[in-house]
Motif scaffolding. Structure first.
Motif, PDB file in Angstrom:
ATOM      1  N   ASN A 162      15.616   2.489   9.170  1.00 24.59           N
ATOM      2  CA  ASN A 162      15.124   1.643   8.265  1.00 24.59           C
ATOM      3  C   ASN A 162      15.160   0.121   8.615  1.00 24.59           C
ATOM      4  O   ASN A 162      16.114  -0.193   8.993  1.00 24.59           O
ATOM      5  CB  ASN A 162      15.882   1.932   6.693  1.00 24.59           C
ATOM      6  N   VAL A 163      14.083  -0.207   8.627  1.00 29.66           N
ATOM      7  CA  VAL A 163      14.055  -1.550   8.861  1.00 29.66           C
ATOM      8  C   VAL A 163      13.173  -2.478   7.855  1.00 29.66           C
ATOM      9  O   VAL A 163      12.143  -2.001   7.449  1.00 29.66           O
ATOM     10  CB  VAL A 163      12.984  -1.924  10.459  1.00 29.66           C
ATOM     11  N   PHE A 164      13.601  -3.664   7.657  1.00 30.32           N
ATOM     12  CA  PHE A 164      12.903  -4.539   6.550  1.00 30.32           C
ATOM     13  C   PHE A 164      12.101  -5.796   7.172  1.00 30.32           C
ATOM     14  O   PHE A 164      12.383  -6.284   7.961  1.00 30.32           O
ATOM     15  CB  PHE A 164      14.396  -5.215   6.013  1.00 30.32           C
ATOM     16  N   LEU A 165      10.805  -5.485   7.067  1.00 30.06           N
ATOM     17  CA  LEU A 165       9.821  -6.390   7.316  1.00 30.06           C
ATOM     18  C   LEU A 165       8.817  -6.790   6.362  1.00 30.06           C
ATOM     19  O   LEU A 165       8.332  -5.886   5.477  1.00 30.06           O
ATOM     20  CB  LEU A 165       8.854  -5.653   8.508  1.00 30.06           C
ATOM     21  N   ASP A 166       8.622  -8.035   6.275  1.00 31.67           N
ATOM     22  CA  ASP A 166       7.460  -8.427   5.211  1.00 31.67           C
ATOM     23  C   ASP A 166       7.734  -7.972   3.843  1.00 31.67           C
ATOM     24  O   ASP A 166       7.064  -7.631   3.012  1.00 31.67           O
ATOM     25  CB  ASP A 166       6.076  -8.017   5.632  1.00 31.67           C
ATOM     26  N   GLY A 167       8.984  -7.869   3.647  1.00 30.85           N
ATOM     27  CA  GLY A 167       9.703  -7.883   2.240  1.00 30.85           C
ATOM     28  C   GLY A 167       9.612  -6.119   1.740  1.00 30.85           C
ATOM     29  O   GLY A 167      10.014  -6.147   0.672  1.00 30.85           O
ATOM     30  N   LYS A 168       9.623  -5.424   2.632  1.00 34.92           N
ATOM     31  CA  LYS A 168       9.784  -4.126   2.320  1.00 34.92           C
ATOM     32  C   LYS A 168      10.446  -3.165   3.543  1.00 34.92           C
ATOM     33  O   LYS A 168      10.308  -3.602   4.604  1.00 34.92           O
ATOM     34  CB  LYS A 168       8.452  -3.302   1.955  1.00 34.92           C
ATOM     35  N   TRP A 169      11.351  -1.943   3.026  1.00 33.32           N
ATOM     36  CA  TRP A 169      11.943  -1.423   3.950  1.00 33.32           C
ATOM     37  C   TRP A 169      10.878  -0.408   4.330  1.00 33.32           C
ATOM     38  O   TRP A 169      10.139   0.376   3.680  1.00 33.32           O
ATOM     39  CB  TRP A 169      12.879  -0.448   3.141  1.00 33.32           C
ATOM     40  N   LEU A 170      10.809  -0.160   5.732  1.00 33.19           N
ATOM     41  CA  LEU A 170      10.101   0.915   6.586  1.00 33.19           C
ATOM     42  C   LEU A 170      10.763   1.859   7.230  1.00 33.19           C
ATOM     43  O   LEU A 170      11.967   1.374   7.664  1.00 33.19           O
ATOM     44  CB  LEU A 170       9.172   0.301   7.249  1.00 33.19           C
ATOM     45  N   LYS A 171      10.493   3.275   7.302  1.00 33.46           N
ATOM     46  CA  LYS A 171      11.152   4.188   8.053  1.00 33.46           C
ATOM     47  C   LYS A 171      10.726   4.391   9.436  1.00 33.46           C
ATOM     48  O   LYS A 171       9.320   4.515   9.588  1.00 33.46           O
ATOM     49  CB  LYS A 171      11.334   5.509   7.300  1.00 33.46           C
ATOM     50  N   ALA A 172      11.454   4.402  10.511  1.00 32.43           N
ATOM     51  CA  ALA A 172      11.020   4.516  11.686  1.00 32.43           C
ATOM     52  C   ALA A 172      11.917   5.657  12.420  1.00 32.43           C
ATOM     53  O   ALA A 172      13.019   5.516  12.371  1.00 32.43           O
ATOM     54  CB  ALA A 172      10.860   3.128  12.573  1.00 32.43           C
ATOM     55  N   SER A 173      11.167   6.419  13.220  1.00 32.58           N
ATOM     56  CA  SER A 173      11.924   7.447  13.998  1.00 32.58           C
ATOM     57  C   SER A 173      11.617   7.471  15.347  1.00 32.58           C
ATOM     58  O   SER A 173      10.653   7.667  15.961  1.00 32.58           O
ATOM     59  CB  SER A 173      11.967   8.876  13.459  1.00 32.58           C
ATOM     60  N   PRO A 174      12.728   6.697  16.273  1.00 31.12           N
ATOM     61  CA  PRO A 174      12.358   6.473  17.675  1.00 31.12           C
ATOM     62  C   PRO A 174      12.703   7.552  18.718  1.00 31.12           C
ATOM     63  O   PRO A 174      12.989   7.582  19.577  1.00 31.12           O
ATOM     64  CB  PRO A 174      13.131   5.308  18.027  1.00 31.12           C
ATOM     65  N   ALA A 175      13.005   8.784  18.059  1.00 32.79           N
ATOM     66  CA  ALA A 175      13.759   9.963  18.950  1.00 32.79           C
ATOM     67  C   ALA A 175      12.964  10.530  20.013  1.00 32.79           C
ATOM     68  O   ALA A 175      13.439  10.530  21.089  1.00 32.79           O
ATOM     69  CB  ALA A 175      14.158  11.026  17.805  1.00 32.79           C
ATOM     70  N   PHE A 176      11.649  10.852  19.750  1.00 30.80           N
ATOM     71  CA  PHE A 176      10.998  11.542  20.933  1.00 30.80           C
ATOM     72  C   PHE A 176      10.100  10.751  21.684  1.00 30.80           C
ATOM     73  O   PHE A 176       9.087  10.287  21.505  1.00 30.80           O
ATOM     74  CB  PHE A 176       9.851  12.366  20.268  1.00 30.80           C
ATOM     75  N   ASN A 177      10.757  10.545  23.117  1.00 26.82           N
ATOM     76  CA  ASN A 177       9.987   9.791  23.827  1.00 26.82           C
ATOM     77  C   ASN A 177       8.666  10.238  24.221  1.00 26.82           C
ATOM     78  O   ASN A 177       8.441  11.452  24.120  1.00 26.82           O
ATOM     79  CB  ASN A 177      10.877   9.718  25.266  1.00 26.82           C
TER      80      ASN A 177
END
Length: 211
Positions: A123-138
């Protein structure tokens, strides 16, 4: 909780993490640009390996993963969180149970199921909101599995590739464990033990599981 602190696991003050983020530590990039570029760096520079599971706390430190060339979803999420926090961008760990539908033959052979748990994402907080990101699969792995690599634009959630390039289901989330202030090591170990009891018993007393 501001989700900016260095912790035992998110040890961004270490030399290993500082070396990763130094190229992004500039006022010429916006937080969104830093987050999206870091995402790609972690996604593609560490090969996804779900068959190596560490059973010690030390191995879940971001600096530990930074010294390796591969990692599973938890490792890579921890690494990305530490890097984001090191650049002053709030980030936290989010866990779930997922089911893979593509390239599952080895998963079923090793785990006895195509369900993976706990799956780690960020979960990353950008521009006032939490976003989900999954960096697992190269990217290279995605191309091998005929799946488009998962992108993150810093504006909307980027959780999973729902379909492969042929339109088949690639991954689905079947249970959401929520987010945590710090890495919940005991929860992770108990979760692994509960869902993969036979594997856990086989490796009990050791420091890692290699399948």
């Amino acid at each position: 909780m501001d989700y900016l602190e260095a912790t035992y696991y998110f040890d961004y003050e270490s030399d290993e993490i500082q070396n990763i983020i130094k190229e992004f530590n500039t006022d010429t990039l916006t937080p969104k640009e830093k987050a999206t570029r870091l995402y790609l760096k972690v996604r593609d520079n560490w090969w996804y390996d779900p068959y190596h599971i560490s059973l010690t706390k030390d191995a879940y430190k971001a600096s530990w993963t930074a010294r390796k060339s591969s990692g599973h979803c938890l490792d890579k999420s921890i690494l990305l969180i530490a890097c984001l926090r090191g650049l002053g961008i709030p980030a936290r760990i989010h866990l779930a149970k997922v089911k893979n539908h593509i390239g599952v033959e080895r998963l079923i052979e090793k785990f006895g199921t195509n369900e993976l748990t706990p799956h780690g994402m960020v979960n990353v907080f950008l521009d006032g909101k939490w976003l989900k990101a999954s960096p697992a699969f190269n990217k290279a792995l995605c191309e091998k599995c005929n799946v488009a690599p998962l992108e993150f634009d810093g504006e909307k959630d980027s959780m999973f590739q729902e379909f492969d390039n042929a339109g088949g289901i690639f991954m689905e989330y079947i249970e959401d464990y929520g987010h945590f202030e710090d890495l919940p090591f005991d929860f992770i170990m108990n979760n692994i033990k509960e869902h993969y009891a036979e594997i856990f018993q086989q490796y009990e007393g050791l420091t890692e599981i290699r399948l």
